[in-house]
Each structure stands twice: as structure tokens, then as C-alpha cells.
Design a protein around this motif. Sequence first.
Motif, PDB file in Angstrom:
ATOM      1  N   UNK A 260       0.823  -1.200   0.000  1.00  0.00           N
ATOM      2  CA  UNK A 260       0.000   0.000   0.000  1.00  0.00           C
ATOM      3  C   UNK A 260       0.857   1.250   0.000  1.00  0.00           C
ATOM      4  N   UNK A 261       1.925   1.238   0.800  1.00  0.00           N
ATOM      5  CA  UNK A 261       2.749   2.434   0.928  1.00  0.00           C
ATOM      6  C   UNK A 261       4.196   2.057   1.231  1.00  0.00           C
ATOM      7  N   UNK A 262       5.121   2.823   0.671  1.00  0.00           N
ATOM      8  CA  UNK A 262       6.545   2.676   0.958  1.00  0.00           C
ATOM      9  C   UNK A 262       7.037   4.033   1.435  1.00  0.00           C
ATOM     10  N   UNK A 263       7.821   4.049   2.520  1.00  0.00           N
ATOM     11  CA  UNK A 263       8.304   5.331   3.030  1.00  0.00           C
ATOM     12  C   UNK A 263       9.695   5.185   3.645  1.00  0.00           C
ATOM     13  N   UNK A 264      10.470   6.291   3.629  1.00  0.00           N
ATOM     14  CA  UNK A 264      11.768   6.284   4.298  1.00  0.00           C
ATOM     15  C   UNK A 264      11.553   6.415   5.800  1.00  0.00           C
ATOM     16  N   UNK A 265      12.440   5.810   6.572  1.00  0.00           N
ATOM     17  CA  UNK A 265      12.313   5.879   8.031  1.00  0.00           C
ATOM     18  C   UNK A 265      13.686   6.038   8.667  1.00  0.00           C
ATOM     19  N   UNK A 266      13.707   6.697   9.818  1.00  0.00           N
ATOM     20  CA  UNK A 266      14.942   6.749  10.595  1.00  0.00           C
ATOM     21  C   UNK A 266      14.964   5.531  11.504  1.00  0.00           C
ATOM     22  N   UNK A 267      16.149   5.015  11.752  1.00  0.00           N
ATOM     23  CA  UNK A 267      16.313   3.836  12.596  1.00  0.00           C
ATOM     24  C   UNK A 267      16.942   4.288  13.909  1.00  0.00           C
ATOM     25  N   UNK A 268      16.274   3.976  14.998  1.00  0.00           N
ATOM     26  CA  UNK A 268      16.782   4.373  16.314  1.00  0.00           C
ATOM     27  C   UNK A 268      16.787   3.153  17.232  1.00  0.00           C
ATOM     28  N   UNK A 269      17.922   2.886  17.844  1.00  0.00           N
ATOM     29  CA  UNK A 269      18.007   1.762  18.785  1.00  0.00           C
ATOM     30  C   UNK A 269      17.301   2.132  20.073  1.00  0.00           C
ATOM     31  N   UNK A 270      16.545   1.176  20.599  1.00  0.00           N
ATOM     32  CA  UNK A 270      15.918   1.353  21.913  1.00  0.00           C
ATOM     33  C   UNK A 270      16.812   0.598  22.890  1.00  0.00           C
ATOM     34  N   UNK A 271      17.459   1.336  23.768  1.00  0.00           N
ATOM     35  CA  UNK A 271      18.435   0.738  24.681  1.00  0.00           C
ATOM     36  C   UNK A 271      17.752   0.056  25.866  1.00  0.00           C
ATOM     37  N   UNK A 272      18.264  -1.110  26.278  1.00  0.00           N
ATOM     38  CA  UNK A 272      17.688  -1.829  27.423  1.00  0.00           C
ATOM     39  C   UNK A 272      17.818  -1.026  28.710  1.00  0.00           C
ATOM     40  N   UNK A 273      16.832  -1.198  29.580  1.00  0.00           N
ATOM     41  CA  UNK A 273      16.917  -0.611  30.913  1.00  0.00           C
ATOM     42  C   UNK A 273      16.141   0.671  31.109  1.00  0.00           C
ATOM     43  N   UNK A 274      15.824   1.380  30.037  1.00  0.00           N
ATOM     44  CA  UNK A 274      15.096   2.640  30.191  1.00  0.00           C
ATOM     45  C   UNK A 274      13.596   2.430  30.277  1.00  0.00           C
ATOM     46  N   UNK A 275      12.868   3.525  30.505  1.00  0.00           N
ATOM     47  CA  UNK A 275      11.406   3.466  30.573  1.00  0.00           C
ATOM     48  C   UNK A 275      10.823   3.015  29.241  1.00  0.00           C
ATOM     49  N   UNK A 276      11.385   3.554  28.165  1.00  0.00           N
ATOM     50  CA  UNK A 276      10.888   3.221  26.833  1.00  0.00           C
ATOM     51  C   UNK A 276      11.100   1.735  26.544  1.00  0.00           C
ATOM     52  N   UNK A 277      12.262   1.203  26.923  1.00  0.00           N
ATOM     53  CA  UNK A 277      12.533  -0.228  26.731  1.00  0.00           C
ATOM     54  C   UNK A 277      11.479  -1.055  27.452  1.00  0.00           C
ATOM     55  N   UNK A 278      11.226  -0.711  28.715  1.00  0.00           N
ATOM     56  CA  UNK A 278      10.259  -1.477  29.506  1.00  0.00           C
ATOM     57  C   UNK A 278       8.885  -1.481  28.844  1.00  0.00           C
TER      58      UNK A 278
END
Length: 164
Positions: free
Chosen positions: A74-92
Motif C-alpha cells: 500500500x505504501x513505501x516510506x523512508x524511516x529513521x532507525x533508532x536503537x531502543x536501549x535496554x533498561x530505560x522506561x521506553x525499553x520497559x
Amino acid sequence: MGENGGMTYPLVEEAAKKAAVAWVSVGGPAYAVWCLPLEGRLHVVVGPGEQELPGLAEAERATVTLRGDHGGAVVTYPATVERVEPGGERWDAVAVTMAGKRLNAPGTAEALAERWGRECVLVALTPAGEPEPRGDASGSAEPRPTPAANATRKPFRLHRVRRR
């Protein structure tokens, strides 16, 4: 502007909400990977015991293709790749949710997320440019070479066939 500070693209948002699988390319052929849509991003785990996507863990940008309800792109788009580091709130928040949705996972979601933190890489793919709507097969790739290709031989015939 979206809640994550980036531009919003309605077609990308709609396709991403339903995405369980995305085709992701890092400068080469696209690989089908299972993913978790969350907060306007697609999250993907790569590494030992999980899916492989060469170069994604080190990449800064990737190209994502999402499919529609009928299976076609349906759609193709460019994306930025960002690592989610273990241990943070976002990781949890992301890793445990994603581990809970992982099919055929051994053990608990918490144990799986812990293993991912040690052995794998969790990345967030954020839309970063104009999407290309896809309604046809114009972006279809040639099949990759494989040793599983069938050899072509004459068909076997048990009895002789007479021609008139």
C-alpha cells in the motif's frame, strides 16, 4: 505534526496501525519482519533466535513497505532507525509489550524481553519523508537466486504416446 514531533502521513498511520509484518530494506533487498506499531513508530527485534535483517542494527535509515487489507503493498516510506536501549522506561514499555505478542515465545514476556536486552537489538522505525502510495506491482522485485529452484526436464511418461 504528530505526537512524536514528526510529520504525520495519514496513509502511513493507517497502514501502520494494522501492521503485524513490514518489509524493511537497508540498501539491499527487503526482508519481511514482524513488528509492533506503537506511538507512531514500528518496532522490530533482530538478533540471535529472532529474525535476521542484515545491517538494520547499525543503520541510520531504512525503507519500509506496508501492505493493505488484501495483502498487496500500500505504501513505501523512508524511516529513521533508532536503537531502543535496554533498561530505560521506553525499553520497559516497548520490549515487554512486544514480547507478549511474540508468537511461540518460550517462557514469560519479561524473560524474553530480558534475553532481547542481552542478545538482540530492538529498533524503532520512525517515518521520515514523503511516502510513495503503491496501488500496483510497479515496485516488485525479481526473485532472488536460490538453490531450491527446480531443474527443468522432460516429463516422465510410463507408456509411449502415439501421435496420429
